[in-house]
Structure formats: C-alpha cells, structure tokens
Enzyme design. Structure first.
Site, PDB file in Angstrom:
ATOM      1  N   TRP A  15       0.968  -1.175  -0.152  1.00 35.23           N
ATOM      2  CA  TRP A  15       0.053  -0.023   0.159  1.00 35.23           C
ATOM      3  C   TRP A  15       0.824   1.189   0.037  1.00 35.23           C
ATOM      4  CZ3 TRP A  15      -0.288   4.172   3.427  1.00 35.23           C
ATOM      5  CH2 TRP A  15      -1.285   4.723   3.144  1.00 35.23           C
ATOM      6  N   HIS A  16       1.869   1.181   0.576  1.00 33.55           N
ATOM      7  CA  HIS A  16       3.005   2.186   0.650  1.00 33.55           C
ATOM      8  C   HIS A  16       3.500   2.673  -0.528  1.00 33.55           C
ATOM      9  CE1 HIS A  16       2.316   2.108   5.267  1.00 33.55           C
ATOM     10  NE2 HIS A  16       2.673   3.111   5.101  1.00 33.55           N
ATOM     11  N   GLY A  17       3.695   1.774  -1.401  1.00 35.84           N
ATOM     12  CA  GLY A  17       4.425   2.206  -2.610  1.00 35.84           C
ATOM     13  C   GLY A  17       4.808   0.806  -3.582  1.00 35.84           C
ATOM     14  N   PHE A  54       1.720   8.794  -1.306  1.00 38.86           N
ATOM     15  CA  PHE A  54       1.066   7.769  -1.145  1.00 38.86           C
ATOM     16  C   PHE A  54      -0.575   7.907  -1.665  1.00 38.86           C
ATOM     17  CE2 PHE A  54       4.176   7.161   1.749  1.00 38.86           C
ATOM     18  CZ  PHE A  54       5.032   6.449   1.287  1.00 38.86           C
TER      19      PHE A  54
END
Length: 441
Positions: A282-284, A441
């Site tokens: 989710w963060h990258g 994000f």
C-alpha cells in the site's frame, strides 16, 4: 504523484459508485448486499491498481517473461499517480464496509458523502477517518469558537515546527547518504538511518498535526494519528502508536477478517505477515516497501512468540533496575524499527541490503559524509529542536499537546507557542522543494 484537474473525475467516479453502493447495501439483503459491497471494493481497488500498481506489475511480468525467454508486449501506461489516492481510497472503502456491517447508516445526502471523501485537511495524507466519527459532524452547526481556533492553530504550529525545523533539516544528510549509499559504510549509514527515523516521524506526524489542527479551527475533530511511537517498548506497541488510523484500518478490515488472533497460532502468524506485506505494498509500488512490510510482520511474530519469555525476565528484574530495563526495551525496539526504515527509504532492495550489511564495519573503512558548515548548522538546529520535541512529549504523558500546554499558566502557555513561532521563522528551512513524504501515497 501529481495533482491534475482532470483527476477530479477519477475521484468523482468512485464517489458516485460508493454513494449508491452504500444505499443499495442498506436496502438489500442476502447475497445482493455482498454483491454491492464487492462492486464498491472492486471499483476502488481497481482505480488504485491502475494508477499505482499497473506499471509495477507489468515491469515484473516483463522480467519474469524475459527469464523464460519470452517478450512482454504489453506497454506501460504514461500516467501519474493522483495525489493522496491511497488515503481517500481507504477512507471510501471504510464507509461501504461499515454500512455492510451495519455500523453506519447509508448517507443519502450526496454532498455530505462527497465531503466525507474530499474533506480537505485530511484528503491527501490522512488521518484515515471512519464514517462513524466524521459524517455526523458535517450535519452539526459549527459556530465561531475562540477555543477551537486557537487550539487548532496551536496544533498546526507544532506540526510546522516538526516539519520545517526538524524534518526538512535532517533531510539533507539523509538524502546525501541514501542517494549513493555505496560510497559509505559504518557510522555514516547508521547516522543517516537514525536521522531518517526522526525525519519521517516529524514529517508525517507534523502533517497529521497540521491536518487535525486545520479541522479543529473549523470545529471538526479528527482522530489522533501518532502517540509517541518511539517510546514503545515492543514492536507490537510501536504499531499501536504509529500511524494509528492506518494500522487500525488494516487490523479491522484485513487482519480480523482473515481470522485475526482467534485462530491457531500458526494461522495467526500468517495473518500478521499477510497484513504487513499488503501494508507495505500500500505504501508504494516497489519491492522495497514489500520488504519493509515483511520485516515488520516478522518482527511482530517474534514479538508475540517471545512475549511470555520477556514477561518472565521483566518479573525478575528488581524494582531499582526496572527504569533501566524499560529504556533498554525502548532502545532495542527503536533500533529494530530503524532497520525496517532502511528499506522504506532505499531506492532499491539492493541498496537497502547494502546499507544494512554495512552498518558494522571498521573505522578505517568508513567513508565520511561531506558536511558543509551549513549542513553542520542544520544538524545542530535539528538536534536542538528534537531535544525540545521529545522533552515536551515526555512531559505530555497521556495528554495531547494542546491539552497539556493549556493546563499551564498563561505566561508559560503563550510563551511556548510564541517561542515556537519564533523558532520556526528563525530556524525553519523554507528553501527547496520539501514536500511531505506521505504525499506520494
């Protein structure tokens, strides 16, 4: 990531789908309710995957096919990541999930629902709010309140202090080391990693303070997103204090539905690992974030599996040594978290592994960081500001900053905030493009 006016249409697309999905989920029963929920989730996750993960997945597919002797003819997309897409996607998903669970009434007012998704203070980087906390506030009358305005501005000032005085000044040294880590080994890598731990904390908690403060000025209350995470005595406790709105989101909507801690221990460990791997993704869209999430998941598993053993050790430590033991636990937790931050910040897994594997080296093999007089002053100012920050956090105990300061005399109260403003203007770093880390994000 970028802001382009046409991207408002993307947000509008998911808003319309989720608005009607919420109503139909509430009006339907049986399998239809689940079908409408799935439609909402697919729309949100689909948009996120296209803009954030399509090229990442396609690049990895190309590498796999090349290893097998084939060529991937599927082209990458020339698109930019809309700013804050991950945050408002998760906030939108929490709405339809809560309606499906019966914890939230479907919102009939399209404008109110749109405001829930697009509420400007926390649109681009959280906190990720639940509908139960924020939707009802949009129906309340918010008259001018001196306390709300002053308390909100005070919290925003604290956030700017963290971001401009500490985070942005530490960034120069961190960027120097992490832009070309193979030039260094030993102490410079350790120092830059520790500085990054403070940089990302001050950057993101600073943004959260600004967002919560801006909402407070208008009379809205957003959830607390950080609670002195580096004072945690274990990895589990750290994640109860860091990015609270996201960690609780993954807990409630992924970890618990997978079975949480209600299953046998081996399955619980698997649930934790899956949750943190997805959190990393989710963060990258980079393997570095997946490694970061995986490391945190492994640390969580070790933490839980050794809890009884550590409890026995703590029980036999004499009362006089308990403060020292507590500090030791905090230090070990902080150092473990720092190793995960390496992969969060590194440009590649290879760079991250190089940094971690070259933490410990001989003094003679250490390449010194080049620090100009200005860099040295930046670091000095940042360290002084960190001393102020953690001194105040230590004194806060369980109170929020504003509540803690408001309990003091007027002279101390206003002296503290006027002093903060003066420090920001004198020591703040205003030059350069120092965007918030979590804006990507």
């Amino acid at each position: 990531m970028a802001f382009l006016p046409i991207y408002i249409l993307i947000l509008g697309f998911t808003i319309v789908i989720d608005y009607f999905a919420g109503i139909y989920i509430e009006l339907s029963s049986g399998k239809k309710r689940k079908l409408f929920l799935i439609c909402s989730l697919v729309a949100n996750i689909g948009v996120l995957c296209i803009f954030k993960y399509y090229n990442f997945l396609n690049d990895n597919l190309s590498l796999l096919l090349n290893d097998l002797g084939y060529v991937n003819h599927i082209p990458n997309l020339s698109i930019l990541l809309p700013i804050g897409l991950s945050f408002h996607t998760f906030q939108a998903m929490s709405y339809t999930i809560e309606v499906y669970r019966g914890n939230q009434k479907a919102e009939r007012n399209f404008g109110i629902y749109s405001l829930y998704v697009m509420f400007y203070p926390q649109l681009v980087a959280g906190p990720i709010e639940r509908p139960q906390n924020i939707l009802h506030q949009f129906y309340e009358k918010h008259k001018f309140s001196y306390d709300n305005v002053t308390n909100g501005l005070k919290l925003m000032t604290w956030g700017f202090f963290k971001k401009i005085v500490i985070s942005d000044r530490l960034a120069d040294l961190v960027n120097q080391a992490y832009s070309d880590p193979h030039r260094y080994q030993g102490f410079p890598l350790i120092l830059s990693t520790i500085f990054f731990a403070f940089q990302i904390y001050c950057d993101f908690s600073g943004y959260s303070d600004i967002a919560i403060g801006a909402a407070r000025v208008m009379g809205f209350d957003l959830m607390r997103n950080f609670n002195k995470p580096y004072s945690a005595k274990s990895i589990v406790e750290f994640w109860q204090r860091w990015h609270i709105s996201l960690s609780t989101w993954f807990r409630d909507y992924l970890y618990i539905p997978l079975g949480g801690s209600r299953v046998k221990m081996s399955r619980r460990y698997l649930n934790l690992l899956i949750t943190f791997l997805i959190s990393g993704l989710w963060h990258g869209a980079n393997w570095t974030y997946i490694v970061w999430g995986g490391l945190n998941g492994v640390y969580q598993i070790i933490d839980i599996s050794t809890k009884k053993f550590r409890g026995k050790i703590e029980s036999i430590v004499s009362s006089g040594l308990k403060p020292a033991y507590s500090i030791l636990c905090q230090l070990v937790t902080f150092l473990l978290i720092c190793t995960t931050w390496v992969f969060f910040r590194a440009r590649s897994v290879q760079d991250g592994w190089y940094i971690v594997s070259h933490f410990i080296t001989s003094v003679h093999g250490t390449t010194a960081l080049y620090l100009s007089a200005k860099n040295m002053m930046d670091i000095l100012f940042a360290l002084i500001a960190l001393f102020i920050l953690f001194g105040v956090e230590y004194l806060q105990k369980n109170l929020s900053l504003v509540d803690f300061i408001n309990r003091k005399s007027p002279a101390i109260r206003w002296g503290f905030y006027y002093g903060l403003v003066l420090i920001i203007f004198l020591l703040g770093k205003f030059e350069g493009n120092q965007q918030f880390i979590y804006f990507q994000f």
